[in-house]
Design an enzyme around this catalytic site. Structure first.
Site, PDB file in Angstrom:
ATOM      1  N   ASP A  55       0.073   5.189   1.331  1.00  0.00           N
ATOM      2  CA  ASP A  55      -0.031   6.001   2.542  1.00  0.00           C
ATOM      3  C   ASP A  55      -0.024   5.140   3.801  1.00  0.00           C
ATOM      4  O   ASP A  55      -0.705   4.115   3.861  1.00  0.00           O
ATOM      5  CB  ASP A  55      -1.316   6.841   2.509  1.00  0.00           C
ATOM      6  CG  ASP A  55      -1.244   7.973   1.500  1.00  0.00           C
ATOM      7  OD1 ASP A  55      -1.038   9.118   1.905  1.00  0.00           O
ATOM      8  OD2 ASP A  55      -1.377   7.684   0.292  1.00  0.00           O
ATOM      9  N   LYS A  95      -8.430  -4.130  -4.030  1.00  0.00           N
ATOM     10  CA  LYS A  95      -7.016  -4.530  -4.036  1.00  0.00           C
ATOM     11  C   LYS A  95      -6.809  -6.014  -4.291  1.00  0.00           C
ATOM     12  O   LYS A  95      -5.712  -6.420  -4.662  1.00  0.00           O
ATOM     13  CB  LYS A  95      -6.334  -4.093  -2.749  1.00  0.00           C
ATOM     14  CG  LYS A  95      -6.054  -2.593  -2.733  1.00  0.00           C
ATOM     15  CD  LYS A  95      -5.045  -2.184  -1.700  1.00  0.00           C
ATOM     16  CE  LYS A  95      -4.806  -0.679  -1.815  1.00  0.00           C
ATOM     17  NZ  LYS A  95      -3.881  -0.181  -0.776  1.00  0.00           N
ATOM     18  N   THR A 109      -1.928   1.094  -4.884  1.00  0.00           N
ATOM     19  CA  THR A 109      -2.408   2.247  -4.135  1.00  0.00           C
ATOM     20  C   THR A 109      -3.806   2.658  -4.562  1.00  0.00           C
ATOM     21  O   THR A 109      -4.221   2.409  -5.694  1.00  0.00           O
ATOM     22  CB  THR A 109      -1.435   3.435  -4.321  1.00  0.00           C
ATOM     23  OG1 THR A 109      -1.985   4.618  -3.729  1.00  0.00           O
ATOM     24  CG2 THR A 109      -1.180   3.712  -5.801  1.00  0.00           C
ATOM     25  N   ASP A 142       0.864  -1.165   0.000  1.00  0.00           N
ATOM     26  CA  ASP A 142       0.000   0.000   0.000  1.00  0.00           C
ATOM     27  C   ASP A 142       0.915   1.234   0.000  1.00  0.00           C
ATOM     28  O   ASP A 142       2.131   1.114   0.190  1.00  0.00           O
ATOM     29  CB  ASP A 142      -0.881  -0.045   1.255  1.00  0.00           C
ATOM     30  CG  ASP A 142      -1.773   1.176   1.392  1.00  0.00           C
ATOM     31  OD1 ASP A 142      -2.308   1.650   0.368  1.00  0.00           O
ATOM     32  OD2 ASP A 142      -1.912   1.677   2.517  1.00  0.00           O
ATOM     33  N   ASP A 153      -1.859  -1.167   5.748  1.00  0.00           N
ATOM     34  CA  ASP A 153      -2.254  -0.711   7.084  1.00  0.00           C
ATOM     35  C   ASP A 153      -3.751  -0.783   7.320  1.00  0.00           C
ATOM     36  O   ASP A 153      -4.208  -0.528   8.441  1.00  0.00           O
ATOM     37  CB  ASP A 153      -1.796   0.738   7.300  1.00  0.00           C
ATOM     38  CG  ASP A 153      -2.564   1.727   6.413  1.00  0.00           C
ATOM     39  OD1 ASP A 153      -3.316   2.559   6.949  1.00  0.00           O
ATOM     40  OD2 ASP A 153      -2.413   1.661   5.180  1.00  0.00           O
ATOM     41  N   ASP A 182       0.766   9.461   6.040  1.00  0.00           N
ATOM     42  CA  ASP A 182      -0.478   9.773   5.343  1.00  0.00           C
ATOM     43  C   ASP A 182      -0.388  11.126   4.641  1.00  0.00           C
ATOM     44  O   ASP A 182      -0.084  12.145   5.266  1.00  0.00           O
ATOM     45  CB  ASP A 182      -1.633   9.792   6.354  1.00  0.00           C
ATOM     46  CG  ASP A 182      -2.985   9.816   5.668  1.00  0.00           C
ATOM     47  OD1 ASP A 182      -3.069   9.442   4.479  1.00  0.00           O
ATOM     48  OD2 ASP A 182      -3.974  10.216   6.321  1.00  0.00           O
TER      49      ASP A 182
END
Length: 416
Positions: free
Chosen positions: A155, A350, A189, A153, A374, A161
């Protein structure tokens, strides 16, 4: 009247991981039985060590039992009876495991670092168990097969972030190490840009480091791709481009199932999502504007205002529920997620993005793929669906990503 059940479900269930919560409950029993309401200063060192050893043993036994339940769950899945395992009965939301999880060994590893069994007043926490599961997954990957693809990922995983991947970021040499070892890397992303320069702006530190590397071969440099908009825009590394990336036409990487997604359904789903987003913005008086893209729609704050988490989660849940109950929502996969200070709905998710990366690199198996992210909660978290396509590691900061990659290197090369 609103029942307590509804309050618990609406406000808390979507913020929990049921497997982690269940393991927490198992570990709470020995914690209570071995803890004593006596100040630590009043106990001898010998007594403290004895209690810690007993607690460590009980925790390890429980993790071994859970490990065996997961093995049984995998066996049921392999025999095409995934809903009949004991673990599935105990944790109905549990999904598929692509490798064994070495939980007992992972607990002992993390206990040396977090001193879990020596704590007398703080029970094993969500974060303790999350990190144990990460370590167990790494061991499972390394022992079962070679790790061929690592996807990330953006951020909070690679950078803070809303920030960028700048040259001094410590994750960069770790990613270069993956590429030098012949592994493939995908950055999957939610950022749904259709132009390469915008991704270069977010990832320039890494892309420039790859371009300037004298240790990576040209083939190894081609081992990184960027998948944007969850699963909608693919870019490959291009040493001849000023922005180090080149757009890859969809027909070169789309999965067969993705080719059935027609433009009429995409427009209908985004129209429905936009309507729900506008209704939420009006109902909650959100200081936000609506942004419509080719494969996404969302609301974002105006004038630098921060939207509180509860409003963001309410918006995600309303939109997700609205689209899921529609006919087009049943035909077309989508992802509604909380981006930290915005809410977006993307076509696909995703799991499709990771699968597309696997296919692009020649058909890498889920058991040889690791996705690091995350956001793995059941609602409003866009890494959650990656569990359908690969093994996963749940981190909470870019620093944890660095630690995880070092742990992976240590598992692959124990002498390092």
């Amino acid at each position: 009247m609103t029942t307590r059940y509804r309050v618990e479900y609406a406000l808390k269930t979507h913020r929990r991981d049921q497997l982690i919560e269940w393991i927490k409950g198992l570990l709470a029993v020995p914690f209570v039985l071995h803890s004593h309401p006596i100040a630590l200063t009043q106990e001898s060192s010998e007594r403290l060590n004895s209690v810690a050893a007993d607690t460590h043993q009980r925790y390890a036994e429980i993790m071994r039992d859970v490990e065996n339940l997961i093995l049984d769950h995998i066996d049921h899945h392999d025999r095409d009876a995934p809903g009949k395992s004991k673990l599935k009965l105990l944790v109905p939301t549990v999904g598929t495991f692509f490798t064994r999880l070495h939980l007992e060994e992972a607990f002992k590893y993390q206990d040396q670092r977090r001193f879990i069994s020596r704590r007398r007043f703080v029970a094993p926490s969500f974060n303790d168990i999350r990190l144990i599961l990460n370590s167990a997954q790494l061991q499972g990957l390394v022992r079962a097969s070679e790790v061929q693809l690592v996807t990330f990922d953006g951020d909070v995983t690679l950078y803070d972030d809303g920030a960028c991947l700048t040259p001094e970021n410590p994750v960069i040499p770790r990613i270069l190490r993956l590429l030098q070892q012949g592994r493939k890397v995908g950055i999957v992303t939610a950022a749904g840009y259709e132009e390469a320069p915008k991704y270069y702006g977010r990832l320039h530190g890494l892309l420039d480091a790859i371009h300037q590397s004298t240790t990576l071969t040209p083939a190894q440099k081609q081992g990184i791709i960027v998948m944007g908009g969850e699963s909608n825009f693919l870019f490959r590394f291009d040493p001849d481009s000023e922005v180090r990336l080149t757009y890859v036409p969809r027909e070169e990487w789309l999965l067969d199932e993705m080719r059935t997604w027609n433009e009429k359904d995409i427009k209908e789903l985004l129209d429905l999502a936009e309507s729900a987003l506008r209704a939420c913005a009006a109902n909650l008086s959100l200081p936000a504007a609506v942004l419509r893209k080719d494969r996404a729609v969302g609301v974002y704050p105006v004038n630098g205002v921060r939207i509180n988490r509860e409003q963001l989660e309410e918006t995600v849940l309303v939109v997700q529920n609205t689209v899921e109950r529609s006919a087009v929502g049943a035909r077309l996969p989508f992802c509604a997620f909380n981006g930290g200070n915005d809410v977006f709905v993307d076509i696909g998710d995703k799991s499709w993005g990771v699968r597309a990366c696997q296919r692009y690199f020649g058909g890498i198996d889920p058991s040889k793929t690791l996705h690091i992210g995350d956001q793995f909660l059941s609602a409003g978290a866009n890494d959650f669906k990656a569990r359908l396509a690969s093994t996963t590691a749940w981190i909470a900061s870019p620093a944890e990503t660095v630690d995880l990659l070092d742990e992976l290197e240590g598992a692959v090369n124990p002498s390092t």
